[in-house]
Design an enzyme around this catalytic site. Structure first.
Site, PDB file in Angstrom:
ATOM      1  N   GLY A  12       0.840  -1.193   0.000  1.00 22.41           N
ATOM      2  CA  GLY A  12       0.000   0.000   0.000  1.00 22.41           C
ATOM      3  C   GLY A  12       0.871   1.238   0.000  1.00 22.41           C
ATOM      4  O   GLY A  12       2.096   1.156   0.128  1.00 22.41           O
ATOM      5  N   LEU A  13       0.235   2.370  -0.144  1.00 24.96           N
ATOM      6  CA  LEU A  13       0.950   3.645  -0.166  1.00 24.96           C
ATOM      7  C   LEU A  13       1.670   3.918   1.153  1.00 24.96           C
ATOM      8  O   LEU A  13       1.296   3.373   2.196  1.00 24.96           O
ATOM      9  CB  LEU A  13      -0.026   4.793  -0.429  1.00 24.96           C
ATOM     10  N   SER A  14       2.657   4.778   1.101  1.00 22.03           N
ATOM     11  CA  SER A  14       3.303   5.263   2.316  1.00 22.03           C
ATOM     12  C   SER A  14       2.241   5.936   3.183  1.00 22.03           C
ATOM     13  O   SER A  14       1.445   6.739   2.688  1.00 22.03           O
ATOM     14  CB  SER A  14       4.398   6.272   1.939  1.00 22.03           C
ATOM     15  N   GLY A  15       2.187   5.557   4.450  1.00 24.91           N
ATOM     16  CA  GLY A  15       1.202   6.144   5.351  1.00 24.91           C
ATOM     17  C   GLY A  15      -0.140   5.432   5.383  1.00 24.91           C
ATOM     18  O   GLY A  15      -1.039   5.840   6.117  1.00 24.91           O
ATOM     19  N   ALA A  16      -0.283   4.360   4.615  1.00 24.87           N
ATOM     20  CA  ALA A  16      -1.563   3.640   4.583  1.00 24.87           C
ATOM     21  C   ALA A  16      -1.808   2.842   5.864  1.00 24.87           C
ATOM     22  O   ALA A  16      -2.951   2.578   6.222  1.00 24.87           O
ATOM     23  CB  ALA A  16      -1.638   2.713   3.374  1.00 24.87           C
ATOM     24  N   GLY A  17      -0.733   2.438   6.551  1.00 30.39           N
ATOM     25  CA  GLY A  17      -0.883   1.682   7.792  1.00 30.39           C
ATOM     26  C   GLY A  17      -0.214   0.319   7.795  1.00 30.39           C
ATOM     27  O   GLY A  17      -0.454  -0.496   8.679  1.00 30.39           O
ATOM     28  N   LYS A  18       0.649   0.057   6.810  1.00 34.17           N
ATOM     29  CA  LYS A  18       1.299  -1.256   6.701  1.00 34.17           C
ATOM     30  C   LYS A  18       2.108  -1.598   7.951  1.00 34.17           C
ATOM     31  O   LYS A  18       1.960  -2.689   8.513  1.00 34.17           O
ATOM     32  CB  LYS A  18       2.228  -1.300   5.476  1.00 34.17           C
ATOM     33  N   THR A  19       2.949  -0.691   8.395  1.00 36.24           N
ATOM     34  CA  THR A  19       3.804  -0.952   9.560  1.00 36.24           C
ATOM     35  C   THR A  19       2.966  -1.093  10.825  1.00 36.24           C
ATOM     36  O   THR A  19       3.215  -1.987  11.641  1.00 36.24           O
ATOM     37  CB  THR A  19       4.863   0.159   9.714  1.00 36.24           C
ATOM     38  N   SER A  86       5.915  -1.796  -2.315  1.00 36.82           N
ATOM     39  CA  SER A  86       5.876  -2.682  -3.485  1.00 36.82           C
ATOM     40  C   SER A  86       4.827  -2.221  -4.501  1.00 36.82           C
ATOM     41  O   SER A  86       3.796  -2.873  -4.664  1.00 36.82           O
ATOM     42  CB  SER A  86       5.670  -4.146  -3.093  1.00 36.82           C
TER      43      SER A  86
END
Length: 181
Positions: A12-19, A86
């Site tokens: 997902g985009l940077s800031g989407a919440g992946k981490t 990615s």
């Protein structure tokens, strides 16, 4: 019961919440005594893929290398949590094909929401022209066409997102299902 290896690939985009989702899912899996490893895109870039830039070729190579490590761990019975932007669909599909036991999680939030969460100031710098080829601004993000799980982090809580992934892992046979009486 022997644990099956699987790669859970959060994109997902940077800031989407992946981490954020990865950290919460990691904690829940550790509480269940599952063997796991986390491959976070930012940490991998400073260690395993240092020296790669942000051209399409370098981004693809970055994902191939993460996928290589994820595959080694997965085939040895480890649950692997990959948290990486990615952005390109084709390389994600290539990695999926090599790993086999693969669960794609689309961490989805609108660009405006991601920009509002911009704790590192990256979107602001990209909008100012200080960062070139920034995903979502002047470089594309190709969302998954058919992810196993989609987490809408602008519409659901962290707990709801983690539970969605957990339930999918249970139904796919990667986690022991709770017995209901």
């Amino acid at each position: 019961m022997k644990q099956s290896g699987v790669t859970i690939w959060l994109t997902g985009l940077s800031g989407a919440g992946k981490t954020t989702i990865t950290e919460a899912l990691e904690q829940k899996l550790r509480e269940g005594n599952y063997s796991l490893e986390v491959l976070d895109g930012d940490i991998v870039r400073t260690n395993l893929t240092k020296g790669l830039g942000f051209s399409k070729e370098d981004r693809d190579e970055n994902i191939r290398r993460i996928g290589f490590v994820a595959n080694l761990l997965t085939r040895n019975g480890v649950i692997v949590l990959v948290s990486a932007i990615s952005p390109y669909r084709e390389i994600r599909e290539e990695v999926r094909g090599k790993i086999g036991n693969f669960v794609e999680v689309f961490v989805n939030a609108p660009l405006a929401v991601c920009e509002g969460r911009d704790v590192k100031g990256l979107y602001k710098r990209a909008r100012a022209g200080e960062i070139k080829s920034f995903t979502g601004i002047d470089d594309p993000y190709e969302p998954p066409l058919d992810p196993e799980v989609e987490c809408r982090t602008d519409l659901e809580t962290l707990e709801e997102s983690v539970n969605k992934i957990w339930h999918k892992l249970e139904t796919m046979g990667y986690l022991a299902q709770a017995v209901t009486v």
